[in-house]
Design an enzyme around this catalytic site. Structure first.
Site, PDB file in Angstrom:
ATOM      1  N   ASP A 143      -8.586 -11.034  24.729  1.00  0.00           N
ATOM      2  CA  ASP A 143      -7.834 -12.090  25.447  1.00  0.00           C
ATOM      3  C   ASP A 143      -6.412 -12.050  24.993  1.00  0.00           C
ATOM      4  O   ASP A 143      -6.209 -12.543  23.488  1.00  0.00           O
ATOM      5  CB  ASP A 143      -8.161 -13.464  25.395  1.00  0.00           C
ATOM      6  CG  ASP A 143      -7.459 -14.380  26.209  1.00  0.00           C
ATOM      7  OD1 ASP A 143      -6.174 -14.006  26.447  1.00  0.00           O
ATOM      8  OD2 ASP A 143      -8.194 -15.349  26.743  1.00  0.00           O
TER       9      ASP A 143
ATOM     10  N   HIS B 167      -8.305 -12.159  29.322  1.00  0.00           N
ATOM     11  CA  HIS B 167      -8.176 -13.654  29.394  1.00  0.00           C
ATOM     12  C   HIS B 167      -8.842 -13.828  31.105  1.00  0.00           C
ATOM     13  O   HIS B 167      -9.709 -14.779  31.310  1.00  0.00           O
ATOM     14  CB  HIS B 167      -6.542 -14.317  29.654  1.00  0.00           C
ATOM     15  CG  HIS B 167      -6.483 -15.501  29.816  1.00  0.00           C
ATOM     16  ND1 HIS B 167      -6.889 -16.348  28.693  1.00  0.00           N
ATOM     17  CD2 HIS B 167      -5.840 -16.256  30.804  1.00  0.00           C
ATOM     18  CE1 HIS B 167      -6.359 -17.547  29.419  1.00  0.00           C
ATOM     19  NE2 HIS B 167      -5.974 -17.563  30.409  1.00  0.00           N
TER      20      HIS B 167
ATOM     21  N   SER C 271      -8.886 -21.732  31.165  1.00  0.00           N
ATOM     22  CA  SER C 271      -7.553 -21.674  30.713  1.00  0.00           C
ATOM     23  C   SER C 271      -6.989 -22.914  30.642  1.00  0.00           C
ATOM     24  O   SER C 271      -7.372 -23.870  29.970  1.00  0.00           O
ATOM     25  CB  SER C 271      -6.683 -20.687  31.439  1.00  0.00           C
ATOM     26  OG  SER C 271      -5.603 -20.249  30.803  1.00  0.00           O
ATOM     27  N   MET C 272      -5.781 -23.032  31.194  1.00  0.00           N
ATOM     28  CA  MET C 272      -5.067 -24.330  31.285  1.00  0.00           C
ATOM     29  C   MET C 272      -6.142 -25.586  31.919  1.00  0.00           C
ATOM     30  O   MET C 272      -6.156 -26.662  31.233  1.00  0.00           O
ATOM     31  CB  MET C 272      -3.881 -24.458  32.464  1.00  0.00           C
ATOM     32  CG  MET C 272      -3.427 -25.733  32.408  1.00  0.00           C
ATOM     33  SD  MET C 272      -1.938 -25.672  33.572  1.00  0.00           S
ATOM     34  CE  MET C 272      -1.374 -27.438  33.440  1.00  0.00           C
TER      35      MET C 272
ATOM     36  N   TRP D 128      -3.793 -21.574  35.380  1.00  0.00           N
ATOM     37  CA  TRP D 128      -2.300 -21.524  35.695  1.00  0.00           C
ATOM     38  C   TRP D 128      -1.984 -19.988  35.685  1.00  0.00           C
ATOM     39  O   TRP D 128      -2.650 -19.041  34.958  1.00  0.00           O
ATOM     40  CB  TRP D 128      -1.432 -22.040  34.531  1.00  0.00           C
ATOM     41  CG  TRP D 128      -0.035 -22.030  34.436  1.00  0.00           C
ATOM     42  CD1 TRP D 128       0.785 -23.096  35.260  1.00  0.00           C
ATOM     43  CD2 TRP D 128       0.985 -20.916  34.400  1.00  0.00           C
ATOM     44  NE1 TRP D 128       2.267 -22.584  35.025  1.00  0.00           N
ATOM     45  CE2 TRP D 128       2.138 -21.183  34.852  1.00  0.00           C
ATOM     46  CE3 TRP D 128       0.891 -19.781  33.678  1.00  0.00           C
ATOM     47  CZ2 TRP D 128       3.376 -20.531  34.463  1.00  0.00           C
ATOM     48  CZ3 TRP D 128       1.892 -18.835  33.485  1.00  0.00           C
ATOM     49  CH2 TRP D 128       3.195 -19.274  33.894  1.00  0.00           C
TER      50      TRP D 128
END
Length: 276
Positions: free
Chosen positions: A227, A256, A98-99, A32
């Site tokens: 991150d 990240h 991530s998402m 995202w």
């Protein structure tokens, strides 16, 4: 352009995907608020190493359709399931960034991991983003509420600065240019406003801790120890404790967005893991 069209949810959707190469299939699930284009640094490496690589746009993002509702993780995992069936894939490696780690885990919960032989969680939000009494390293709820409030009132303003922290840009100017920030802003700003908000609600609130046991295949967990978006102690470290068969790699100094700043290290880890 290739689209998957299906009517399995409350609203029909068109999911855009790119399909390159031959060999063992690898599905890349983006984070995202970007699109499949975030995987640019991995697609070429994987294809050149002999894999078939499918990268797709989550509903509401990139070139996929933008329905008003259905952005919970079961709806998102259903899109992934329909893509696997549409392309008649078997022996799949799922890679969630991530998402996108949420779709990976929910796929095992909702579909038993059918047709999947390996999984990878890269800088993933799994298992829980929010700070709780039993998740003290998580993001405080007031911070998450602030993000959601800003997305509703000044989405473009929020997105303009978001990726500086995403990549720890000031510490990584030797690994990327400021044009990378502009590129990501262009992608993110053109996503559906409602999808941007509802997808954020999904990653901010979904608790996957009880679902980790459902991941029943060899799993690679990769995270950066720098991150600032998803701290590794509340994510990768906990995922490694809950997924039985896992290989956990922590990359020193990686932010990240390590898929860009630490591209070569990540690619080497992915290739080594998928080849086994």
């Amino acid at each position: 352009m290739p689209f998957l069209k299906h009517n399995e949810g409350k609203e029909p959707v068109r999911i855009f995907y790119q399909d390159y190469g031959d060999g063992k299939p690898v599905i890349l699930i983006h984070g995202w608020p970007l699109s499949h284009q975030a995987w640019e640094g991995q697609v070429q490496s994987l294809v050149e190493d002999g894999f078939r690589v499918i990268a797709y746009d989550r509903r509401g993002f990139g070139r996929s359709s933008q329905p008003w509702g259905d952005y919970d993780y079961s709806a998102l995992a259903q899109d992934l399931r329909q893509l696997i069936l549409h392309l008649k894939l078997d022996d799949v490696t799922l890679v969630g960034f991530s998402m996108g780690g949420g779709e990976v885990v929910r796929y095992f919960t909702d579909y038993g991991g059918e047709r999947v032989s390996k999984a990878a969680l890269v800088a993933s939000i799994i298992p829980l983003v929010a700070q709780k009494t039993d998740n003290p390293e998580g993001v405080p709820q007031k911070n998450l509420d602030g993000i959601l409030a800003t997305l509703k009132t000044d989405r473009i303003g929020f997105l303009k600065d978001f990726h500086r922290n995403f990549y720890n840009y000031d510490e990584n100017t030797d690994k990327m240019s400021e044009m990378n920030l502009d590129y990501d802003f262009s992608i993110a700003s053109h996503a559906s406003p409602i999808a941007t908000i509802k997808a954020a609600e999904a990653w901010a609130s979904t608790d996957f801790r009880n679902e980790l046991k459902n991941v029943n295949v060899p799993t690679l967990i990769v995270h950066g120890d720098a991150d600032n978006i998803v701290p590794y102690k509340s994510s990768a470290e906990q995922a490694a404790k809950g997924i039985a068969d896992n290989t956990y790699k922590l990359i020193k100094g990686a932010p990240h967005g390590l898929n860009l700043t630490h591209r070569e290290q990540l690619n080497e880890l992915l290739l080594e893991f998928i080849r086994k």
